[in-house]
Design a protein around this motif. Sequence first.
Motif, PDB file in Angstrom:
ATOM      1  N   LYS A 118       0.858  -1.194   0.000  1.00 27.18           N
ATOM      2  CA  LYS A 118       0.000   0.000   0.000  1.00 27.18           C
ATOM      3  C   LYS A 118       0.887   1.234   0.000  1.00 27.18           C
ATOM      4  CE  LYS A 118      -3.985  -1.820   2.470  1.00 27.18           C
ATOM      5  NZ  LYS A 118      -3.466  -3.212   2.528  1.00 27.18           N
ATOM      6  N   PHE A 119       0.452   2.238  -0.722  1.00 27.29           N
ATOM      7  CA  PHE A 119       1.200   3.497  -0.753  1.00 27.29           C
ATOM      8  C   PHE A 119       0.351   4.536  -0.033  1.00 27.29           C
ATOM      9  CE2 PHE A 119       2.600   7.463  -2.874  1.00 27.29           C
ATOM     10  CZ  PHE A 119       3.944   7.389  -2.584  1.00 27.29           C
ATOM     11  N   GLU A 120       0.462   4.573   1.271  1.00 25.42           N
ATOM     12  CA  GLU A 120      -0.332   5.505   2.087  1.00 25.42           C
ATOM     13  C   GLU A 120       0.286   5.567   3.483  1.00 25.42           C
ATOM     14  OE1 GLU A 120      -3.989   3.208   1.686  1.00 25.42           O
ATOM     15  OE2 GLU A 120      -3.723   2.359   3.687  1.00 25.42           O
TER      16      GLU A 120
ATOM     17  N   PHE B 144       5.566   5.316   1.544  1.00 24.88           N
ATOM     18  CA  PHE B 144       4.895   6.612   1.389  1.00 24.88           C
ATOM     19  C   PHE B 144       5.785   7.727   1.957  1.00 24.88           C
ATOM     20  CE2 PHE B 144       1.584   9.742   2.660  1.00 24.88           C
ATOM     21  CZ  PHE B 144       0.963   9.901   1.431  1.00 24.88           C
TER      22      PHE B 144
ATOM     23  N   SER C 150       1.743  10.783  -7.650  1.00 25.15           N
ATOM     24  CA  SER C 150       0.319  10.566  -7.991  1.00 25.15           C
ATOM     25  C   SER C 150       0.133   9.187  -8.622  1.00 25.15           C
ATOM     26  CB  SER C 150      -0.168  11.599  -9.008  1.00 25.15           C
ATOM     27  OG  SER C 150      -0.065  12.855  -8.450  1.00 25.15           O
TER      28      SER C 150
ATOM     29  N   LYS D 125       0.171   6.576  -5.970  1.00 24.97           N
ATOM     30  CA  LYS D 125      -1.100   6.590  -5.215  1.00 24.97           C
ATOM     31  C   LYS D 125      -2.186   5.854  -6.000  1.00 24.97           C
ATOM     32  CE  LYS D 125      -0.587  10.852  -2.582  1.00 24.97           C
ATOM     33  NZ  LYS D 125      -0.751  12.304  -2.624  1.00 24.97           N
ATOM     34  N   GLU D 126      -2.213   6.137  -7.285  1.00 24.73           N
ATOM     35  CA  GLU D 126      -3.238   5.511  -8.125  1.00 24.73           C
ATOM     36  C   GLU D 126      -3.041   3.982  -8.171  1.00 24.73           C
ATOM     37  OE1 GLU D 126      -3.897   7.785 -11.661  1.00 24.73           O
ATOM     38  OE2 GLU D 126      -4.768   6.002 -12.615  1.00 24.73           O
TER      39      GLU D 126
ATOM     40  N   SER E 142      -1.764   2.180  -5.934  1.00 22.87           N
ATOM     41  CA  SER E 142      -2.173   1.640  -4.638  1.00 22.87           C
ATOM     42  C   SER E 142      -3.706   1.546  -4.557  1.00 22.87           C
ATOM     43  CB  SER E 142      -1.618   2.541  -3.534  1.00 22.87           C
ATOM     44  OG  SER E 142      -1.978   2.060  -2.279  1.00 22.87           O
ATOM     45  N   LEU E 143      -4.398   2.585  -5.026  1.00 19.93           N
ATOM     46  CA  LEU E 143      -5.877   2.561  -5.012  1.00 19.93           C
ATOM     47  C   LEU E 143      -6.412   1.407  -5.861  1.00 19.93           C
ATOM     48  CD1 LEU E 143      -6.728   6.370  -5.262  1.00 19.93           C
ATOM     49  CD2 LEU E 143      -7.145   4.836  -3.316  1.00 19.93           C
TER      50      LEU E 143
END
Length: 253
Positions: free
Chosen positions: A195-197, A203, A229, A232-233, A235-236
Amino acid sequence: MAQEHFLNPPMPDVIASWKFYLEQLDIKPGDSVLDVGCNTGDTEHFLISLFPFVNKVVGLDYDENRIAVAKETWESKGKNEKIEFIQGDGSALPFNDNTFDKIICAETLEWIKDPKTAIKEIKRVLKPNGIALIQHTDWDQTVYTTTNIEKTRLIIQSFGDSGPDGIIGRRLLVMCKQVGFNKVSPLVYTMINDKFEEPYYSFKLAKMIKDWLLTKKIINNEELESWISELKEMSLNDEFYFSINRNICVCYK
Ligand SMILES: C[S@@+](CC[C@H](N)C(=O)[O-])C[C@H]1O[C@@H](n2cnc3c(N)ncnc32)[C@H](O)[C@@H]1O
């Protein structure tokens, strides 16, 4: 350029890696432990929470400001008498020979002009039969999944190459062997994130890389923002993968 602050807020992946490092030291009741390059002292508090039976944990750092923050935090946490912070130089440790049972030196040698002298100093102040854990990332071994591999390679390589010695990790084993420990066991700890958060290391590291490269004026803000960005995308969309290798030498005197 490392993990540095990991207790507040807690970073579970970094905490797991520190637990692994400290386990390699085989810490016993009554041990005295030194941390060379302690920064603001998270390691000392974490170590005491895992091994409350130690005799003493000394955190040493060259940077007076970091030691001042370490002392403030120590006071705010109730002044544990087993923890001490000292300003000093890793290449001329202010301790007698054979003082500590265990020594940690993580992500610090890159910043010391003559890292081999610092390793010699670690050996000097380590007691006979003592164990030192010397760790360093090799920044070339930083992996972020991405659709733009050229840009990611450029960012990672520029980050490593613009620090004092971003690939010291691969030379640790040779340096530790040359210093003459009885035995040196090399290990690699791989941290993985999917996860990238917040609160994951990948992160925090991407932000650190961005700030570093902006300060050095190597890659522009737009390029770095679009890289973040994209991560993040990914990861989403559940397509994110990150890994980083922490090179470790467990040194026996
Ligand atoms: C990247 S941080 C690593 C901190 C911590 N050990 C970790 O693993 O997160 C490097 C630390 O080494 C310290 N440092 C740099 N040169 C030093 C020296 N000659 N002696 C002792 N500490 C030094 C810096 O002030 C900084 O706190």
